[in-house]
Design an enzyme around this catalytic site. Structure first.
Site, PDB file in Angstrom:
ATOM      1  N   LYS A  48       0.850  -1.196   0.000  1.00 54.11           N
ATOM      2  CA  LYS A  48       0.000   0.000   0.000  1.00 54.11           C
ATOM      3  C   LYS A  48       0.878   1.236   0.000  1.00 54.11           C
ATOM      4  O   LYS A  48       2.058   1.181   0.384  1.00 54.11           O
ATOM      5  CB  LYS A  48      -0.927   0.031   1.219  1.00 54.11           C
ATOM      6  CG  LYS A  48      -0.238  -0.004   2.602  1.00 54.11           C
ATOM      7  CD  LYS A  48       0.259   1.305   3.126  1.00 54.11           C
ATOM      8  CE  LYS A  48       0.957   1.195   4.487  1.00 54.11           C
ATOM      9  NZ  LYS A  48       1.806   2.324   4.839  1.00 54.11           N
ATOM     10  N   ASP A 104      -1.708  -1.572  10.547  1.00 51.58           N
ATOM     11  CA  ASP A 104      -2.032  -1.563   9.111  1.00 51.58           C
ATOM     12  C   ASP A 104      -2.672  -2.867   8.639  1.00 51.58           C
ATOM     13  O   ASP A 104      -3.142  -2.943   7.506  1.00 51.58           O
ATOM     14  CB  ASP A 104      -0.762  -1.360   8.272  1.00 51.58           C
ATOM     15  CG  ASP A 104      -0.203   0.052   8.388  1.00 51.58           C
ATOM     16  OD1 ASP A 104      -0.893   0.921   8.957  1.00 51.58           O
ATOM     17  OD2 ASP A 104       0.914   0.264   7.897  1.00 51.58           O
TER      18      ASP A 104
HETATM   19  O1  C5P Z   1       1.012  -1.230  14.920  1.00 50.23           O
HETATM   20  P1  C5P Z   1       2.409  -1.307  14.398  1.00 50.23           P
HETATM   21  O2  C5P Z   1       3.117  -2.569  14.784  1.00 50.23           O
HETATM   22  O3  C5P Z   1       2.497  -1.009  12.942  1.00 50.23           O
HETATM   23  O4  C5P Z   1       3.185  -0.106  15.102  1.00 50.23           O
HETATM   24  C1  C5P Z   1       4.587  -0.029  15.241  1.00 50.23           C
HETATM   25  C2  C5P Z   1       4.903   1.068  16.238  1.00 50.23           C
HETATM   26  O5  C5P Z   1       4.544   2.353  15.711  1.00 50.23           O
HETATM   27  C3  C5P Z   1       4.126   0.965  17.535  1.00 50.23           C
HETATM   28  O6  C5P Z   1       4.825   0.192  18.480  1.00 50.23           O
HETATM   29  C4  C5P Z   1       4.006   2.405  17.988  1.00 50.23           C
HETATM   30  O7  C5P Z   1       5.202   2.799  18.616  1.00 50.23           O
HETATM   31  C5  C5P Z   1       3.943   3.167  16.696  1.00 50.23           C
HETATM   32  N1  C5P Z   1       2.568   3.488  16.259  1.00 50.23           N
HETATM   33  C6  C5P Z   1       1.884   4.525  16.898  1.00 50.23           C
HETATM   34  N2  C5P Z   1       0.621   4.846  16.468  1.00 50.23           N
HETATM   35  C7  C5P Z   1       0.059   4.217  15.417  1.00 50.23           C
HETATM   36  C8  C5P Z   1       0.738   3.174  14.755  1.00 50.23           C
HETATM   37  C9  C5P Z   1       2.002   2.838  15.205  1.00 50.23           C
HETATM   38  O8  C5P Z   1       2.387   5.120  17.853  1.00 50.23           O
HETATM   39  N3  C5P Z   1      -1.170   4.593  14.987  1.00 50.23           N
END
Ligand code: C5P
Length: 309
Positions: free
Chosen positions: A18, A144
């Protein structure tokens, strides 16, 4: 994993990448995650996944094309374990993942692989987990991942990215991806953005689509195309700034960072213009790799090879 296992009853899926056509970080949620507003758009750069029931209780994953670290940490493997816990399915599955989407680039490759895995398991073990249950599993694996449950290729994301609303597909657009030789970790990118904002003490951005209609043309997308990570990530990674400048010099409809980067992309009205821009950007910025892709209005479907189990 030998080829011989993947015979009758194997599901084959394409797990698309994406880009984020807009990405506004609105503030902090009580969970510590950040609230955001984004437009997720699927593109035709895909990993390939094959999944089959093993008939025993083993789960095995073979990854081709990239070193993605230990199996137990792979989002595909974690998606299988989460599905088994939720569904009570004891039978094992074999999986073969062929990586083409660069990791750590803001293209959602690992998330898409996890989403494709959940879609495949739902097809192999139908009805064992409800649609809402699949969405919960996806959200538990990463912000995501729910987008990659599909089926629509263009969605508005709110919350931490998991609250989704499908919108009417835009006409197919031709993109040039710019892939600088950097790996941007998402967590630290949020940290860098927070520090910049704390220094400036300005107001937090407001969600765009509460105040204006959703875009129906690429010109309307261009008018709202912002990525709040662009400034801090370009500052931390000059290669990203160079690749973005190279694309912006090719007269795209717009060019932007995707996710927390380091991938950047330019949008062009047709495939010919994108191909010319790809060559020009590659000459201007030899440190990055540039690739032509197109947008997808829906996520690619499942193909069954041989009789469905
Ligand atoms: O959810 P994901 O594993 O993609 O997120 C990776 C890191 O990015 C999380 O541990 C967090 O620190 C940060 N994050 C965030 N807010 C979001 C998505 C991700 O703070 N909406």
């Amino acid at each position: 994993m030998t080829e011989g296992h993947a015979t009758a009853g194997t599901l084959e899926l394409r797990a698309p990448a994406k880009v984020n056509l807009t990405l506004r970080i609105l503030g902090r949620l009580p969970s510590g995650f950040h609230e955001l507003e984004t437009l997720f758009q699927a593109i035709d750069l895909c990993d390939d996944l094959r999944v089959w029931r093993t008939g025993d209780s083993e789960v095995s994953l073979h990854v081709v094309g990239a070193d993605v670290g230990p199996t137990e940490d792979n989002l595909v493997y974690r998606a299988v374990q989460a599905f088994r816990r939720r569904s009570g399915v004891r039978e094992g599955v074999g999986l073969e993942l062929t990586k083409r989407i660069p990791a750590g680039g803001g293209l959602g490759g690992g998330s898409s692989d996890a989403g494709a895995t959940l879609r495949a398991l739902d097809a192999l073990f139908p009805g064992r987990v409800s649609r809402d249950g699949l969405h919960d599993l996806a959200a538990g694996l990463g912000s995501d991942v729910p987008f990659f449950i599909g089926p629509e290729g263009l969605k508005v994301g709110r919350g931490r990215g998991e609250l989704l609303r499908a919108i009417a597909p835009l006409p197919t657009a031709h993109l040039v991806l710019g892939l600088p030789p950097v790996h941007v970790a998402t967590g630290p990118a949020f940290g860098a953005l927070a520090r910049t904002r704390a220094e400036r003490r300005g107001p937090l951005p407001r969600p765009l689509f509460e105040e204006r209609p959703l875009p129906t043309t690429w010109a309307e997308v261009a008018a709202v195309a912002v990525n709040d990570f662009e400034e801090p990530v370009s500052a931390a990674h000059p290669e990203v700034a160079l690749a973005l400048a190279a694309l912006r010099a090719t007269d795209p409809l717009f060019a932007l960072l995707s996710g927390s980067g380091g991938t950047v992309f330019g949008v062009y009205p047709d495939a010919g213009a994108a191909e010319v821009a790809r060559g020009e950007a590659a000459r201007r910025c030899p440190s990055a790799r540039f690739e032509c892709v197109a947008t997808l209005s829906t996520l690619p479907g499942l193909n069954a090879r041989g009789p469905r189990p």
